[in-house]
Motif scaffolding. Structure first.
Motif, short mmCIF file in Angstrom:
data_model
loop_
_atom_site.label_atom_id
_atom_site.label_comp_id
_atom_site.label_asym_id
_atom_site.label_seq_id
_atom_site.Cartn_x
_atom_site.Cartn_y
_atom_site.Cartn_z
N MET A 199 0.83 -1.19 0.00
CA MET A 199 0.00 0.00 0.00
C MET A 199 0.87 1.25 0.00
O MET A 199 1.82 1.34 0.77
CB MET A 199 -0.91 0.02 1.22
CG MET A 199 -1.85 1.21 1.28
SD MET A 199 -2.91 1.23 2.74
CE MET A 199 -1.69 1.64 3.99
N SER A 200 0.54 2.19 -0.86
CA SER A 200 1.25 3.46 -0.93
C SER A 200 0.37 4.59 -0.40
O SER A 200 -0.84 4.41 -0.20
CB SER A 200 1.64 3.78 -2.38
OG SER A 200 2.58 2.84 -2.86
N THR A 201 0.98 5.73 -0.20
CA THR A 201 0.24 6.95 0.09
C THR A 201 0.40 7.88 -1.09
O THR A 201 1.51 8.29 -1.42
CB THR A 201 0.75 7.64 1.37
OG1 THR A 201 0.53 6.78 2.49
CG2 THR A 201 0.01 8.95 1.60
N TYR A 202 -0.70 8.19 -1.73
CA TYR A 202 -0.70 9.16 -2.82
C TYR A 202 -0.93 10.55 -2.25
O TYR A 202 -1.90 10.78 -1.52
CB TYR A 202 -1.79 8.83 -3.84
CG TYR A 202 -1.42 7.72 -4.79
CD1 TYR A 202 -0.79 8.00 -5.99
CD2 TYR A 202 -1.72 6.39 -4.49
CE1 TYR A 202 -0.45 6.98 -6.88
CE2 TYR A 202 -1.39 5.37 -5.36
CZ TYR A 202 -0.76 5.67 -6.55
OH TYR A 202 -0.43 4.66 -7.43
N VAL A 203 -0.04 11.46 -2.60
CA VAL A 203 -0.13 12.85 -2.16
C VAL A 203 -0.52 13.67 -3.39
O VAL A 203 0.29 13.87 -4.30
CB VAL A 203 1.20 13.34 -1.57
CG1 VAL A 203 1.07 14.77 -1.06
CG2 VAL A 203 1.67 12.39 -0.46
N LEU A 204 -1.75 14.13 -3.44
CA LEU A 204 -2.31 14.76 -4.63
C LEU A 204 -2.39 16.27 -4.43
O LEU A 204 -3.09 16.75 -3.52
CB LEU A 204 -3.71 14.18 -4.91
CG LEU A 204 -3.79 12.65 -4.98
CD1 LEU A 204 -5.23 12.21 -5.24
CD2 LEU A 204 -2.85 12.09 -6.04
N ILE A 205 -1.68 17.01 -5.27
CA ILE A 205 -1.54 18.46 -5.11
C ILE A 205 -2.28 19.15 -6.25
O ILE A 205 -1.98 18.93 -7.43
CB ILE A 205 -0.05 18.85 -5.09
CG1 ILE A 205 0.65 18.13 -3.92
CG2 ILE A 205 0.11 20.36 -4.98
CD1 ILE A 205 2.15 18.33 -3.89
N HIS A 206 -3.22 19.99 -5.88
CA HIS A 206 -4.10 20.62 -6.86
C HIS A 206 -3.44 21.81 -7.56
O HIS A 206 -2.39 22.30 -7.15
CB HIS A 206 -5.41 21.06 -6.19
CG HIS A 206 -5.25 22.12 -5.14
ND1 HIS A 206 -5.03 23.44 -5.43
CD2 HIS A 206 -5.28 22.05 -3.77
CE1 HIS A 206 -4.96 24.15 -4.32
NE2 HIS A 206 -5.09 23.32 -3.30
N GLY A 207 -4.10 22.28 -8.60
CA GLY A 207 -3.60 23.41 -9.38
C GLY A 207 -4.19 24.73 -8.94
O GLY A 207 -4.86 24.84 -7.90
N GLY A 208 -3.95 25.74 -9.75
CA GLY A 208 -4.41 27.09 -9.43
C GLY A 208 -5.93 27.18 -9.42
O GLY A 208 -6.61 26.63 -10.28
N GLY A 209 -6.47 27.90 -8.42
CA GLY A 209 -7.91 28.08 -8.30
C GLY A 209 -8.64 26.91 -7.70
O GLY A 209 -9.81 27.02 -7.34
N ASP A 210 -7.97 25.79 -7.59
CA ASP A 210 -8.60 24.55 -7.14
C ASP A 210 -8.40 24.32 -5.65
O ASP A 210 -7.75 25.10 -4.95
CB ASP A 210 -8.01 23.35 -7.90
CG ASP A 210 -8.75 23.07 -9.20
OD1 ASP A 210 -9.93 23.44 -9.30
OD2 ASP A 210 -8.15 22.47 -10.10
N GLY A 211 -8.93 23.21 -5.19
CA GLY A 211 -8.69 22.70 -3.85
C GLY A 211 -8.55 21.20 -3.92
O GLY A 211 -8.61 20.60 -5.01
#
Length: 225
Positions: free
Chosen positions: A1-13
């Motif tokens: 099992m991994s941990t995905y770290v998801l980073i959003h773009g501009g204007g997003d959350g």
């Protein structure tokens, strides 16, 4: 099992990743998709990285993924946390000392957008977000995404030089969206080759691929592991 770290773009959350996050959790992984500081004119790129690092906590086996403007934050996070993998999705690729505000002129992005718009009847770079960004996202989902729009990134972050001296020594992959009307595909192919020495993997989607093709994107992320 991994941990995905998801980073959003501009204007997003973090919400912008919710469909991909559900796919990854269903496959047994942890997912961290924080809201980066918004509505704060003084927030810096370091502040954005700090927010992600805090959200990750003591989790390990990290796959860091950055979308669009998140390309300026994801390498900072991957470097600080010694991630096992860094994935850029339709993302800006910074150079050392380059500010986000200078990125477009340095890379020729504006010229590429105008050239592509001349070929596709003005759809690329269109001011209407349902045309320029969300053209392949179901309309109700696109409307919900727009309702969540925030003031991010800040003016301070746009002026800040990217602080790393070089790209992190971490395995890196690049996902290119062939129907992207924000960053033209030919432009990103060239930039990925020039700055990362990579041939991107391609997916038939627009810029907001996490909303329009979440299963396909999750499949691609999983294939990298």
């Amino acid at each position: 099992m991994s941990t995905y770290v998801l980073i959003h773009g501009g204007g997003d959350g973090g919400w912008s990743w919710h469909l991909v996050a559900a796919e990854l959790r269903a496959r047994g992984h942890e997912v961290v998709a924080p809201d980066l500081p918004g509505d704060d004119a003084s927030a810096t790129l370091t502040d954005y990285a700090d927010a992600v690092v805090e959200a990750v906590g003591d989790r390990t086996d990290l796959v860091v993924v950055g979308h669009s403007f998140g390309g300026f934050t994801a390498p900072l996070v991957a470097d600080r946390l010694a991630a096992g993998l860094l994935v850029m999705v339709a993302a800006m690729i910074p150079a050392p000392g380059e500010s986000p505000g200078d990125w477009g002129s340095n890379t020729g992005c504006g010229e590429a957008v105008r050239a592509q718009a001349a070929r596709d009847g003005g759809r690329t770079g269109h001011a209407d977000p349902f045309v320029g960004f969300y053209h392949d996202v179901p309309r109700p989902l696109a409307e919900k995404a727009l309702s969540k729009e925030r003031a991010h990134p800040s003016p301070a972050a746009m002026r800040e030089p990217w602080p790393l001296d070089a790209w992190p020594d971490i395995p890196t992959r690049f996902v290119l969206c062939r129907e992207d009307r924000c960053f033209p595909p030919d432009f990103l192919r060239g930039l990925a080759a020039e700055r990362l020495g990579l041939v991107p993997d391609e997916i038939a989607a627009g810029h907001c691929v996490a909303l329009s093709r979440p299963t396909e994107l999750a499949d691609l992320l999983e294939s990298y592991r």
